[in-house]
Every structure is written in C-alpha cells, then in structure tokens.
Design an enzyme around this catalytic site. Sequence first.
Site, PDB file in Angstrom:
ATOM      1  CE1 TYR A  31      -2.499   7.028   6.351  1.00 28.31           C
ATOM      2  CE2 TYR A  31      -3.248   5.907   4.363  1.00 28.31           C
ATOM      3  CZ  TYR A  31      -2.232   6.434   5.138  1.00 28.31           C
ATOM      4  OH  TYR A  31      -0.930   6.366   4.694  1.00 28.31           O
ATOM      5  N   GLY A 297     -20.788 -28.157  -5.934  1.00 26.39           N
ATOM      6  CA  GLY A 297     -21.845 -27.160  -6.127  1.00 26.39           C
ATOM      7  C   GLY A 297     -22.218 -26.433  -4.846  1.00 26.39           C
ATOM      8  CD  GLU A 320      -2.168  -0.851   4.505  1.00 30.35           C
ATOM      9  OE1 GLU A 320      -0.983  -0.488   4.505  1.00 30.35           O
ATOM     10  OE2 GLU A 320      -3.104  -0.130   4.898  1.00 30.35           O
ATOM     11  CG  ASP A 322      -0.744  -4.432  -7.154  1.00 25.46           C
ATOM     12  OD1 ASP A 322      -1.925  -4.745  -7.383  1.00 25.46           O
ATOM     13  OD2 ASP A 322       0.232  -4.931  -7.761  1.00 25.46           O
TER      14      ASP A 322
END
Lengths: 523, 523
Positions: A31, A297, A320, A322
């Site tokens: 797309y 950590g 899709e 913002d």
Amino acid sequence: MFVPAIKGQGTEEQQQKWLPLAYKFQIIGCYAQTELGHGSNVQGLETTATFDPKTDEFVIHSPTLTSSKWWPGGLGKASTHAVVYARLITEGKDYGIHGFIVQLRSLEDHSPLPGVTLGDIGGKFGSGAYNSMDNGVLRFDHVRIPRDQMLMRLSQVTREGKYVHSNVPKQLLYSTMVFVRQSIVADASKALSRAVCIAVRYSAIRKQFGAQVGGPETQVLNYKTQQSRLFPLLASAYAFRFVGDWLKWLYTDVTQKLEAKDFSTLQEVHACTAGLKAVTTSATSDAIEECRKLCGGHGYLNSSGLPELFAVYVPACTYEGDNVVLLLQVAKILMKTVSQLTSGKPPVGTMAYMGNAQHLMQCRCAVSTGFFERSPDVVEAAVAHIQLIIVTKFIEKLQQDIPGHGVKEQLQNLCNVYALYLLHKHLGDFLVTGCITPKQGALASEQLGKLYAQVRPNAVALVDAFNYTDHYLGSALGRYDGNVYPALYEEAWKDPLNETVVPEGYHEYLRPLLKQQLKLSRL
Amino acid sequence: MFVPAIKGQGTEEQQQKWLPLAYKFQIIGCYAQTELGHGSNVQGLETTATFDPKTDEFVIHSPTLTSSKWWPGGLGKASTHAVVYARLITEGKDYGIHGFIVQLRSLEDHSPLPGVTLGDIGGKFGSGAYNSMDNGVLRFDHVRIPRDQMLMRLSQVTREGKYVHSNVPKQLLYSTMVFVRQSIVADASKALSRAVCIAVRYSAIRKQFGAQVGGPETQVLNYKTQQSRLFPLLASAYAFRFVGDWLKWLYTDVTQKLEAKDFSTLQEVHACTAGLKAVTTSATSDAIEECRKLCGGHGYLNSSGLPELFAVYVPACTYEGDNVVLLLQVAKILMKTVSQLTSGKPPVGTMAYMGNAQHLMQCRCAVSTGFFERSPDVVEAAVAHIQLIIVTKFIEKLQQDIPGHGVKEQLQNLCNVYALYLLHKHLGDFLVTGCITPKQGALASEQLGKLYAQVRPNAVALVDAFNYTDHYLGSALGRYDGNVYPALYEEAWKDPLNETVVPEGYHEYLRPLLKQQLKLSRL
C-alpha cells in the site's frame, strides 16, 4: 495493506481479478501512500496519475524528490505490485488523490520494470524488529498502466477521460479505517499487558535494600514508589482491554449501519476510534519504557524483552494517523458538538453526556475562530473526553457478571486505580475548573495509596491472568517460574561474543596496545 | 572507572604503582561493583574477600549465582584487571564492602586466569551504541590476591588480619561522586540540546497542511501543538546547561572545602548533585523520545539520528544511582532539614529558602515515621526542590552580563517558558496548596502561549547557537543547510540491502512462493 485497499475502493470486477491473485501469492502487494514529503496530509501527496485518452492509460509519475513513495512495508525488496495513491489528472484538471494498481517488478526475474526505481529506506529503531521489514522507496518515471487499474468503486474515469462519481457513498470507506484502528487499540492492550507482566513478575523476584542493613531484603514490588508507577499501568492494561472489546462491538455496529446507509453515528464513531487509537498508543509507548526503567539496569538488556517491545511498538503513535493530528480531529468534533447543542440535535453515543451539561447549552461559542490558537488546550480536552470513555467502559464491564471468586473485586480495585490515577495526573484541570476541591484532591491521592496496598497481594495473579507463555513474552525477567537470574546468566552465554574466550582482534589490536607496540597515531 | 577508584580509595603507594600502568595501557582496568542480584544496594553485594593470614592473601570468591559481577563496561572481553568490590571478611567477621585490585587475564595471551570466569552479558537496547561495549559477567572461584591489593586509603587489614581504620575522613570519597554526577548533568544538557536541535530544524523545514486545501502548506514549527511540546524542551536544554555550569563551580567549591576538612555543605551538595542527576537525566530521556515523535515517521529512521541518541542516553537514568533511589535520598535530606529548622542551625545553600518559611518552623514534624508510606509524595517534593534550583540558576544567569544584542531577551523568554511550563505541568500541586489561584493558573497557561509566539522567530537561531556540526549531530533531519529530503534519500541508498536490485533469497524463497512451488509446510 494491498488487500483492504482493493476491497474498500475497488469495483467488484477489480476485486474478482486482483484479490485471488494476492491471496494465492501470485503477486505480493503493498500500500503505497506516504511520500518523502507527505505523511499525515494525504491531500498534499505529489505523485501524479495523468490520463492519456490516446492510449487509454494512466501515466504514473514522481515529479519531485519529495514525491518519492517512502515507508510502505514490503515495498523495498519484496512487492511485485502496489496500490499507489496519486493525484488524478484528466482533461487538464486535478481531481485529487485516488488509488491505482501498479505492477512494479517483473514476475519472471523480480527486476524493477522500466521507469520504476525501488529500494529500502535504511535502518530503523531497535536491533531487530522493523529492521526485518523492507520499508521502501519508490519513484516513477512516466510509467503507463491500463485505465482499469484505477480503483473505481467511488469514482471513475471514462474512456473519453471524463471524471464521474459513482453512486457508492464515500462514507462506506470509513468502515476499513474503523476496523484498522480498533485492532490497534486491541494491540495496545496486548503490548502494554506484556510489558506490565514482565515488570510485575520481576519486581516480585527482585529484592533491594531492607528494613535494616544486613537483614533480609525487600521485594521491589513492596516499595510504594514502585507501586505508584507500576500499578496504574497494570490498571491501564485492563482498561484498554475492556475498551478495546467494546470498540470491536462498535465496529460491527457501525458496519451494519453503514450497509443500511445509516450514517448518523459515523462522526461519533470516528471520534471514538481516532481518539482511542491516539490515547492508548501514546500511553502504551510511554508505559513500555516506564516498565523497562522499573526493571532497573537489567531492563536495558535485550534478554529482558523490553527494548525490542518498545522499538517495535512506538511507530503505533505515528502510523495510521499521527496521534496529535487525530486528537485535533477529535477536538474539532467536540467543538462542533458543543456548538450544536442548542440546535435541538442531541449528541449521541459517547458524547451524550454533553447534552446533560446545562451550562454548555448557553454557549453558542465562537470556538472555531480561536481553534488553532488554542490547539494545545483543545487537544487536552480531546484526551480528557477519550479518558472518560475508557473509564466508562471499565465501569460498564464491572456492571456485568464476572465469573471467578473475588475477580470482580480485584477488577474494581484496578478500575478505581485507573480513574484516580488520571485524576491525580490531571489534578490541575480538575481544580482549576472547580470540579473538585483541593481537599477532595488530597483525599483522592490518599485513597490511591490505599488501593495500591490492596492491589499488591494480587498483582502477580493479575498479570498471570493474561496467560502469556514464556515463549511469547521472550523475557528472562518475566519468566512464569521466577527463575530470573539463572535465565539471565544463561542468555548471556548465547551471545556470539562468547563463542571465543579471547576475543577476535586481541592479537591485532589489544596485544600491541598492551605491549605498547601500537603506534599512537593509529588510535 | 578503574582509575578514579584507585585515586579515591587507594593509598599513595597504590596510586604510584597502579596509575602509571593503567595510564600507559600496560593494563586495562574496569570497575566491578554491580552484581547480577544487586545494583543500587551496594551494601547487599555478595562477593567475598576473605583474608587468609597463613599466606597473607585475600581469597576472592563468588558464593552464589547472583553474586556474579554483572554490567561492568569493558569487562567482558577487554579488561586485564578490575577493581572488585567485595565483602571483606577477616578473623571471621564481615566488615562490609571494600575495593580490591584483581588481575583477571594473562598479560601474555589474554586468557582468563585460573578460577576466573569471564564473558559478555549479551545484546542491549539499540542497534549500535552500547552494543560496541563489552559489558561483562565475572565469577571467582577462590582466587587469591596479595593483601596489598586491597584499596587501603580508608581502612586496612594488618599482616595479622586486624581490621583498622585510617585517619582519612570517609567524606573525602564524596568528591569523586560529585564529580561524576556533575558531568552527567552536563551531558544531559548536551544530549537534550542535540535532540532539540534536530527537532527544531526539521520542524522548520517540514510542511504539512495549510490554511486551505491545495494552497501552500505550513511549516510544522508554526503549529501551536508543535510549539507547546517542543519549546519547553528547548528551554530545558538551556536551563540544564546553566545549572550544569553552576554545578561545576559547586564541585570545585566542595572539593576545596573537603581538602580543608570543612564538611558543613556536604549534605546539601550531595542533595543538589544527586537530585540534579535524577531530574535532568529523566527529563532528557523523555525529551529525546518526544523530539523523535515530533519528527513524525522519519524520526523512526536511524538516519534521523534520534533512535540511537535515545538508546545510548537512557541508561543515564539508572547508572551512577537509580533516579528514584537518588530522589528518595534527596527527600530524606529535605525532611531532615525541615525537622531541624527549630534547632537554630539554619539551612545552607540551595536549601536556605526553607529557613524563611515561618510556618514550616512550627512543625517539629514526625515525618520520619510515615516516610516510606508517603514515598511517592516525598519523591515529588524532591523533584520540586530540584526544579526550584534549576529555575533559580537560570534566573541568576540572566542577572549577569550576557554579550550579544538581544540575546538576553531571548534567554529571558526561555527562562519564562521553562518556569511556566513546570507550573502548568504541576498545576495541581500549586493549586492544592493554595500557592496560586485557579485564575492565576489560567493566566499562566495563556502567558505560555504568548511566549511560544515570541520564541518562534528565534527558535532556529537558538538551536544553531549550540554550534553542533552536522557530523556531530549525525542526522539527515537536523542538517544545518536544511536539505533534509535529499539527505534522507541519499542515506537510504547506503543501506546494505540496496547493494543488489533483486534481493538475496529471491531465487530460494520469493520465486517459489510466487510460482506456488514452495510447499506450504515450509512456511
């Protein structure tokens, strides 16, 4: 994304021709909408599709560098075809953005067709994840395609080059968008619960400090500072799950209505899905990183599973739609709804509450004029509206039967945590509008502390309930059996660096350095 | 980290012996403190150093899996020596954590010495960055070292095995810690200004949407939603720079005082550096990710420079003191200072303002009892105290001469943005305590909007002023010349995937798939 585009915008004949090919892998389609210079503003795309009546073809062209297609997944190396979005030009007039099926590569040797330039757009966030996806760049130099490869469900170009609209209502396209966005909300809950599962389990295993030096140490999960950061995220994971379930229902409901040409709820549904997409993905991104930090950590190690979860998840805030752009759309609909309160058309669905606000009825407000000036404020209003929906759906869930002894009580605690956490986070807004008094604000914070104590004994059970396998979690810290340290230790030895005891490069670099035989100029 | 440990805790003889070796690369040393099971709680470390008077040696040993040294940078593959922190046991008594110089690898062939197990702890966040550092794991099986390799500046073990303290005050060790933490604050400003520079410059180049469809598009930097997220970060970059400069002065000052055995400001200096380390690193981590999001989709590309900046930066929230643990230490000092207000000992330095609070003088408060119960609240109090320091130092900077026409005005705007942004962010706290009225809160938000408009024309100049080269920024989006899109496009083609037009694996996987010759069972 090739398939929904053809389904949504192709005619029946186009669907019959292309969908079986795509499903049976005779083509690989992507797309191709966003360009180097345009993402959110689809109407600003620059690629052109100019109709040539002499040959009955469209000429697809990239007139500028910024018109290069950029980002489509699977485009860089794999796709043979694309649905390309381009400005339709016919009879000298620009009719705006339309979709076109374009073959990009030879089906014989996979080489790009003449006039087509294709490549990968380069490395992305994280060490794995989206780097296994060939997001691509695509340029056209006057590439010709047959006229019938324009997606013609909504509008057509005739053999003569006339642009005509079909009688298919444009609103039908919304169904696809609602579907995609509701699945993003469901994914938000999944990603968030994954991160929370890891952080809660490890916090139950990890011990640091104790009541007295040299005495037994305390589970990190018992610290109020840990609880106050972690439990609202646990509550959010459940809240997003329930609102996601409801959104699935809403999608089915609106699809049925659209098929019956009832568009009355469309605007409200659009606000819901756009807003929920924005709020849940932003909250989930932040929450995954917070969970990583809550693991200390060790959360920074890939074997914790959290760095990649974050790097894979964050694009959801951008793709899709913002999130800020979506929230501005929600805000616009809210303003419109408020301004129409006196029109006798009562607000529907999740906006119905506005109809009850008598004082809002007074304002025929000129909100539209100051809209862009005040946009940071109206975005906050949109977020508040969406948070109200999430809390409401959580409460509605609790009004249903919930099987399992004591489960409802636990969910009730989480619902209260979620609501009070939002109140605490946005205390200023509640106080400034006089919705609550400072004393009530302080009481809410106190109550939140008590709720954390009630969630604590069940926290591990509440993440176990997500029922994720260790394989799916992919985290040494989040193991179901709690054997965190042996797992971390074992993972370490799998690193390729550990294949040799003395590292590659020792003789060439380290030894001369240690023996002072390396010329300093080489450093 | 090997060198400061020896400098801080070694005797003069030890410094004379080891430092030249380390400086001249005859050894490569690392600082081995954290263990698999212990990070923040140093007193909980499990590695033992048991004195054997028969041989005049210490026996270094890892009694459990969780006692494995874990994380030291350079340990996994490179280090020949380490300063190992271990529980000193002599005459059957445990004297707590001390430092020992231990050789780990042969200086002839780099192989681990007998009883020493060494390896890398595996992959970390990000695709490059800390993955080029061999953070390591280390286990000892009864490894013997001469007694004089214990760092003996503060305490010694005699030939007979007696544990004795030297007359060197323990407080002198603080100097190293203050030095390290002030440099972390300076680095926070650097990392933040780098991210802000990229986001501001790209926001000036990037255009999306416009006043009317088809008309010219607007620079993203002109949108109020962009300004309200970005400009407070720009202001923070300057604020952290100025407070960092002041912290450098504070370090010099406290070092001189310590050398003169004046420990009067030590506690306050500790609160300052610990708190500023925590607040600036947390804010910077969040801000880098926010800058990445403010760059839209392209921020997700490595060529934007932002993903790696983030992945490299975030450990700063955890190393050299976990931020929450540090803030709890600050909170403890604040509580202590408040409780001593009536003692006649006035608070000093950045805490002097507390002496002016008459109503605080009333409370002989029993804060210590509820301290852990209320820890999320006192952490917020510690954050507020540190933010006050940052704002104060910004204001003090503006009271000095600042060269350059109009520069002071611009900095004044940023100072106001920073202060009002904090007020807006923590509005609830200001309102609930009655420090400001709701009306003043609303005025502050309004003023913030006006300030953004004043910052806008100078935003690019304010990031150019950081004077970073394109090479240093390493960002296609943050280029000084604004040629963002050609740079992004060019970077893409450098990806190894683009070395071939038809991808590797096409003939083995893609073609059989397309030609339906790939057995589905192989998928």
